[in-house]
Design an enzyme around this catalytic site. Sequence first.
Site, PDB file in Angstrom:
ATOM      1  N   ASP A  31      47.327  36.988  43.049  1.00  0.00           N
ATOM      2  CA  ASP A  31      46.880  35.659  42.604  1.00  0.00           C
ATOM      3  C   ASP A  31      46.104  34.997  43.729  1.00  0.00           C
ATOM      4  O   ASP A  31      46.453  35.146  44.907  1.00  0.00           O
ATOM      5  CB  ASP A  31      48.075  34.760  42.265  1.00  0.00           C
ATOM      6  CG  ASP A  31      48.483  34.872  40.807  1.00  0.00           C
ATOM      7  OD1 ASP A  31      47.878  35.676  40.075  1.00  0.00           O
ATOM      8  OD2 ASP A  31      49.423  34.166  40.409  1.00  0.00           O
ATOM      9  N   ASP A  63      42.558  33.971  37.573  1.00  0.00           N
ATOM     10  CA  ASP A  63      42.550  34.403  38.975  1.00  0.00           C
ATOM     11  C   ASP A  63      43.621  35.465  39.219  1.00  0.00           C
ATOM     12  O   ASP A  63      44.048  35.664  40.355  1.00  0.00           O
ATOM     13  CB  ASP A  63      42.792  33.204  39.890  1.00  0.00           C
ATOM     14  CG  ASP A  63      44.172  32.582  39.688  1.00  0.00           C
ATOM     15  OD1 ASP A  63      44.586  32.456  38.527  1.00  0.00           O
ATOM     16  OD2 ASP A  63      44.827  32.229  40.684  1.00  0.00           O
TER      17      ASP A  63
END
Length: 308
Positions: free
Chosen positions: A182, A226
């Site tokens: 992430d 993301d």
Amino acid sequence: MPDRTDPSPPPRTELDQLRASDRIFHALLDNAPILISTKDLQGNITMANRHFDILDGYDPANFVGANVFELFPREIAEQLWRNDRTAALEKRAVQEEETVYHRDKTLHTYMTVKFPLLDDDGRVYATCAVSTDITDTKAAQFDSVTDELTGLKNRRYLNIRFGEEQKRARRDQRLLTLLLIDVDRFKEYNDSYGHPQGDQVLKAVADAMRRALNRPGDLCFRIGGDEFACLFASNNADESQALAERIRADVAARRIPHRGNPPDGHVSLSLGLAFVAPDATLSQQEIYEQADQALYRAKHKGRNTVSR
């Protein structure tokens, strides 16, 4: 007197039937939108249908009788001849993808079946190839499993490949690793710098992943927003963690400003690792949950770190 009203035609002779079959055969050869050819055991073309005129450099006057290495660039000729030799030596049909150039200089992929031709004594005297252009099909398949922004494969492809890679790792007695990634506080980054700049960050992460995981068999994915994932085999957990650390360090070294990401104020990553031993029986969902928990631990530790 004979009945002259009998509408039935006279019986066809065997020669008539052969001539009709020959006409059908040549009609198929001339009109089928596929490549059909034969080669002798030295690689010389002994027959080719009309559709070969779509290929770069095709000359109908000189194609039949020429050797495959005279007709095609060496790297292409080698792959074509390798499959012919396999079919001849092993006396079996071989199905492989092959690439050739068309007249417009574009490279096309064909699915080719090659099989041996046998004489009355069962000896191979030639091979036959039947090839279908699958370029558009492969492009559509590629688009369906590829993330447009980063060029990485997507979650769908991860789901397709996971079981295959687990079997491969088990066979090779290696550790399969699922790595989840992430971008730290990515929403805040988009809020501050805008989505176009956010896209550049995602591309930078993809680039770092490719740099670290560039071995045959390494797979990298963007699975949404993301969120990224990597799937790869290694000798042990420490080796896997070292590869994950390379990705984290690469992005950190780029020093992309991110004022909403204290304490460093630059873009950083959190990474979580899960491992699948060769004898493990865990499902994909169970392994994903383990990696997700490791990712949560990385964020809980303060982000910009690798956890397992």
